[in-house]
Design a protein around this motif. Structure first.
Motif, mmCIF file in Angstrom:
data_model
loop_
_atom_site.group_PDB
_atom_site.id
_atom_site.type_symbol
_atom_site.label_atom_id
_atom_site.label_comp_id
_atom_site.label_asym_id
_atom_site.label_seq_id
_atom_site.Cartn_x
_atom_site.Cartn_y
_atom_site.Cartn_z
ATOM 1 N N TRP A 1 0.742 -1.190 -0.071
ATOM 2 C CA TRP A 1 0.093 -0.009 0.090
ATOM 3 C C TRP A 1 0.846 1.263 -0.107
ATOM 4 O O TRP A 1 1.831 1.297 0.680
ATOM 5 C CB TRP A 1 -0.924 -0.074 1.190
ATOM 6 C CG TRP A 1 -0.267 -0.274 2.521
ATOM 7 C CD1 TRP A 1 0.090 -1.428 2.996
ATOM 8 C CD2 TRP A 1 -0.218 0.775 3.551
ATOM 9 N NE1 TRP A 1 0.750 -1.191 4.144
ATOM 10 C CE2 TRP A 1 0.385 0.237 4.517
ATOM 11 C CE3 TRP A 1 -0.561 2.209 3.597
ATOM 12 C CZ2 TRP A 1 0.930 1.180 5.824
ATOM 13 C CZ3 TRP A 1 -0.319 2.820 4.853
ATOM 14 C CH2 TRP A 1 0.348 2.365 5.845
ATOM 15 N N PRO A 2 0.408 2.169 -0.728
ATOM 16 C CA PRO A 2 1.317 3.438 -1.125
ATOM 17 C C PRO A 2 0.805 4.588 0.091
ATOM 18 O O PRO A 2 -0.287 4.799 0.572
ATOM 19 C CB PRO A 2 0.867 3.964 -2.471
ATOM 20 C CG PRO A 2 -0.586 3.479 -2.581
ATOM 21 C CD PRO A 2 -0.902 2.188 -1.693
ATOM 22 N N GLN A 3 1.949 5.350 0.336
ATOM 23 C CA GLN A 3 1.818 6.584 1.022
ATOM 24 C C GLN A 3 1.352 7.778 -0.065
ATOM 25 O O GLN A 3 0.354 8.585 0.438
ATOM 26 C CB GLN A 3 2.972 7.160 1.497
ATOM 27 C CG GLN A 3 3.417 6.469 2.889
ATOM 28 C CD GLN A 3 2.369 6.841 3.818
ATOM 29 O OE1 GLN A 3 2.103 8.130 4.049
ATOM 30 N NE2 GLN A 3 1.519 5.839 4.533
ATOM 31 N N ASP A 4 1.739 7.442 -1.265
ATOM 32 C CA ASP A 4 1.497 8.554 -2.264
ATOM 33 C C ASP A 4 -0.098 8.224 -2.695
ATOM 34 O O ASP A 4 -0.233 7.295 -3.358
ATOM 35 C CB ASP A 4 2.503 8.050 -3.573
ATOM 36 C CG ASP A 4 2.304 9.085 -4.608
ATOM 37 O OD1 ASP A 4 1.275 9.733 -4.840
ATOM 38 O OD2 ASP A 4 2.927 9.249 -5.583
ATOM 39 N N ASN B 1 -8.179 1.030 -3.372
ATOM 40 C CA ASN B 1 -8.256 0.367 -1.922
ATOM 41 C C ASN B 1 -8.461 -0.948 -1.740
ATOM 42 O O ASN B 1 -9.045 -1.723 -2.565
ATOM 43 C CB ASN B 1 -9.240 1.082 -0.922
ATOM 44 C CG ASN B 1 -10.410 1.653 -1.735
ATOM 45 O OD1 ASN B 1 -11.178 0.599 -2.036
ATOM 46 N ND2 ASN B 1 -10.871 2.655 -2.165
ATOM 47 N N LEU C 1 -5.560 1.809 7.304
ATOM 48 C CA LEU C 1 -4.197 2.342 6.930
ATOM 49 C C LEU C 1 -4.506 3.536 6.064
ATOM 50 O O LEU C 1 -5.059 3.217 4.929
ATOM 51 C CB LEU C 1 -3.374 1.247 6.195
ATOM 52 C CG LEU C 1 -3.181 0.117 7.390
ATOM 53 C CD1 LEU C 1 -2.122 -0.988 6.660
ATOM 54 C CD2 LEU C 1 -2.389 0.377 8.548
ATOM 55 N N ASP D 1 -3.257 6.849 3.392
ATOM 56 C CA ASP D 1 -2.267 7.190 2.607
ATOM 57 C C ASP D 1 -1.813 9.043 3.230
ATOM 58 O O ASP D 1 -2.453 9.285 4.258
ATOM 59 C CB ASP D 1 -2.038 7.445 1.252
ATOM 60 C CG ASP D 1 -3.628 8.249 0.610
ATOM 61 O OD1 ASP D 1 -3.848 9.105 1.464
ATOM 62 O OD2 ASP D 1 -3.917 7.811 -0.503
ATOM 63 N N SER D 2 -0.932 9.589 2.476
ATOM 64 C CA SER D 2 -0.401 10.933 2.999
ATOM 65 C C SER D 2 -1.502 11.939 2.959
ATOM 66 O O SER D 2 -1.518 13.029 3.465
ATOM 67 C CB SER D 2 0.833 11.354 2.280
ATOM 68 O OG SER D 2 0.375 11.536 0.808
ATOM 69 N N SER D 3 -2.734 11.652 2.142
ATOM 70 C CA SER D 3 -3.758 12.686 2.134
ATOM 71 C C SER D 3 -4.560 12.262 2.987
ATOM 72 O O SER D 3 -5.915 13.095 3.082
ATOM 73 C CB SER D 3 -4.275 12.442 0.528
ATOM 74 O OG SER D 3 -5.317 11.665 0.450
ATOM 75 N N ARG E 1 -6.749 3.324 2.479
ATOM 76 C CA ARG E 1 -5.993 2.543 1.524
ATOM 77 C C ARG E 1 -6.299 1.135 1.762
ATOM 78 O O ARG E 1 -6.667 0.426 0.927
ATOM 79 C CB ARG E 1 -4.761 2.971 1.138
ATOM 80 C CG ARG E 1 -4.544 4.461 0.636
ATOM 81 C CD ARG E 1 -5.393 4.881 -0.131
ATOM 82 N NE ARG E 1 -5.135 4.222 -1.570
ATOM 83 C CZ ARG E 1 -4.293 4.538 -2.229
ATOM 84 N NH1 ARG E 1 -3.726 6.083 -2.034
ATOM 85 N NH2 ARG E 1 -4.181 4.514 -3.594
#
Ligand SMILES: Cc1cc2nc3c(=O)[nH]c(=O)nc-3n(C[C@H](O)[C@H](O)[C@H](O)COP(=O)(O)OP(=O)(O)OC[C@H]3O[C@@H](n4cnc5c(N)ncnc54)[C@H](O)[C@@H]3O)c2cc1C
Ligand SMILES: *[C@@H]1O[C@H](CO)[C@@H](O)[C@H](O)[C@H]1NC(C)=O
Ligand SMILES: *[C@@H]1O[C@H](CO)[C@@H](O)[C@H](O)[C@H]1NC(C)=O
Ligand SMILES: *[C@@H]1O[C@H](CO)[C@@H](O)[C@H](O)[C@H]1NC(C)=O
Ligand SMILES: *[C@@H]1O[C@H](CO)[C@@H](O)[C@H](O)[C@H]1NC(C)=O
Length: 486
Positions: free
Chosen positions: A248-251, A270, A442, A444-446, A450
């Motif tokens: 899973w991405p942070q972006d 997701n 969990l 992401d950065s926004s 996700r």
């Protein structure tokens, strides 16, 4: 269109290692596991028009619900009843679809180890009393068995002083009640269970049976295939797909990538993870990339997963009374002492019940370490010992025939369940938010969710049930649907 570009870019830059020969399709959501939670999430998202992929490791839908056709009926190797009818998504779905579900009378007929009949009225009264004191727990949490024993003895002092003085009866009554509690909780001993459990019953009758329809009907209804329904065109279900990694991405612009044991991988915005707590305990450190936050790992470790199992016999014909379906086995101390030292497991089978889906069946219930052991024993040993037990208690005045078949559960050995259901043990009160933490997504950065978590163990009050599991699937699907609307 945007998503398509992202895939091309990722394949070109090799960001996800070897691209698979088939170009992975992009989905809104990937659901991992098609048990009660996964199917409810799939149903909710599909109805809302989302493009959904469901990946299930086993070769069937249902997870810890497993309806097996047998003869002209069915037997349930997993969940058997709808526990409560008020605000139950499960009960409501049955009723809305005109599926008759029937109450099963679970008042026990009582058999003693010398083959005599025990007092049905008294045993059921004492059992009902014991279960009811749980609703009024002590201020300071303590082992459930200890608490019930104290309350029960107080009650008997008033009502049944002679029975209370009968040490043989008390010893075996307490042992029986311990096993009944273990069946409810999936614990190994009633003293492993905390009086401070948050478990809450739904209102209404606690033992509604799908009888001949089978619990599997719930899944047909959820997936819109009941009565030859067409399913959902935007729901893609793949069986025998064991997921081995969830990256899973942070972006916020990147997808979640789910990789399977067979090497295939799939992308989506997701993922909803519905694998059991037992599976998470065993696999969480490899399953997620990056690894889960410590808080979630602690929750996975601290909530306990128990085992309840079944040994189901099918006979040519029903030989127990038509109108009774539950039978309690109450030992006498001298009979128990007369057993050899190696007779470890089978004397701890406290009850048998006649499944409503198949009148010629008889189910023996196993719990805890004993249930784990029974899963590993040779077929013929289980059959011989279990029939010996049935004949000792129920065979005094009748000849009990050999069964024509035996089925047994393997919920603990099964790598895709690793246990039957979760419970609150003695240390759970020290982690009051463990289940809520387990349920947290969990992000992401926004801040967008996700990887989301559903499944029986993530319900704070209705864990260990099918209705609780369906509620969590609905909860997580809605987390995504409300998010998308913002
Ligand atoms: C013997 C027994 C009796 C029970 N009796 C009752 C009852 O009478 N009433 C009641 O309400 N509840 C009962 N329960 C509990 C009930 O069955 C569960 O709480 C409920 O079915 C759990 O649903 P779930 O969706 O959370 O999990 P599951 O049903 O476990 O679904 C998770 C799914 O994930 C899949 N999976 C696991 N790992 C992977 C992987 N790596 N990749 C892909 N897929 C994976 C599994 O195969 C499974 O299908 C009983 C359970 C047992 C075992
Ligand atoms: C259930 O039965 C009622 C009354 O017979 C009928 O009106 C309704 O359409 C049925 N519903 C389903 C889902 O079959
Ligand atoms: C067996 O039959 C006898 C005589 O009819 C009866 O007294 C006794 O209660 C029966 N026992 C059982 C276990 O059914
Ligand atoms: C409760 O269960 C957890 C998880 O299985 C375990 O780590 C812990 O030791 C148990 N606590 C007690 C008091 O049994
Ligand atoms: C079951 O039927 C028998 C015989 O008709 C009767 O004696 C008994 O009371 C019934 N038991 C219940 C629980 O209805």
């Amino acid at each position: 269109m945007l998503r398509w570009c992202a895939i091309v870019l990722l394949v070109c830059t090799g960001a996800f290692g070897n691209p698979t020969p088939e170009m992975p399709a992009a989905y809104d959501t990937i659901i991992i596991g098609m048990g009660a939670a996964g199917c409810t999430a799939a149903s909710t998202l599909s109805k809302a028009g989302k493009k959904v992929l469901a990946l299930e490791a086993m070769d069937r839908i249902g997870g810890r619900v497993n309806t097996v056709p047998f003869g002209d009926g069915v037997v349930e190797v997993g969940a058997e009843w709808i526990h409560g009818t008020e605000q139950s998504r499960v009960y409501n779905l049955a009723i809305q679809n005109n599926v008759s579900v029937l109450p099963q009378d679970i008042d026990f007929e009582v058999y003693r180890s010398d083959g005599s009949i025990g007092d049905k009225k008294v045993l059921n009264e004492l059992m009902t009393f014991s279960l009811s004191v749980i609703d009024d727990p002590p201020e300071t949490p303590e082992p459930l068995g200890q608490f019930i024993t104290r309350r029960l003895k107080d009650y008997m002092k008033e009502k049944y002083p002679a029975l209370l003085a009968d040490q043989d009866f008390i010893d075996n009554l307490l042992e029986f009640l311990d096993l009944v509690i273990d069946n409810y909780e999936s614990s190994n001993s009633w003293n492993e269970v905390s009086t401070e459990s948050k478990y809450t019953e739904l209102g209404g009758y606690q033992h509604m049976s799908w009888h001949r329809h089978g619990y599997k009907t719930l899944f047909e209804i959820l997936l819109n295939t009941y009565k030859n329904g067409p399913g959902y065109p935007n729901l893609d279900i793949k069986l025998k797909k064991e997921v081995t990694q969830i990256a899973w991405p942070q972006d916020p612009t990147q997808d979640v990538v789910v990789t399977c044991k067979d090497g295939s991988s799939y992308k989506a915005k997701n993922v909803i993870v519905t694998v059991s707590l037992g599976v998470l305990k065993e696999r969480h450190s490899h399953l997620f990339s990056p690894a889960l936050p410590q808080e979630k790992v602690t929750s996975i470790q601290k909530v306990s997963m128990g085992v309840v199992g079944k040994v189901i016999f099918i006979f040519e014909n029903r030989w127990v009374a038509e109108n009774v379906s539950s039978f309690a086995f109450l030992w006498r101390n001298e009979d128990r002492r007369a057993l050899g030292p190696d007779e470890g497991w089978w004397p701890n089978i406290a009850a048998t019940s006649s499944p409503m889906g198949n009148p010629a069946g008889l189910t023996l219930w196993t719990v805890g370490d004993m249930a784990k052991l029974v899963e590993t024993l040779p077929e013929d040993v289980v059959k011989r010992k279990a029939m010996e037990l049935i004949r000792r208690f129920m065979g005094k005045n009748r000849t009990i025939p050999e069964p024509i078949a035996m089925l047994r559960s393997s919920w603990y050995s099964n790598p895709y369940t690793r246990g039957s259901y979760s419970y609150d043990n003695l240390s759970t009160p020290q982690y009051p938010h463990a289940r809520a933490t387990l349920a947290e997504p969990l992000v992401d950065s926004s801040g967008a969710p996700r990887v989301l978590f559903a499944g029986e163990a993530t319900d704070n009050t209705h864990f260990s049930t099918v209705h609780g599991a369906t509620d969590t699937g609905f909860r997580e699907a809605n987390r995504l649907l409300t998010k998308a609307k913002l």
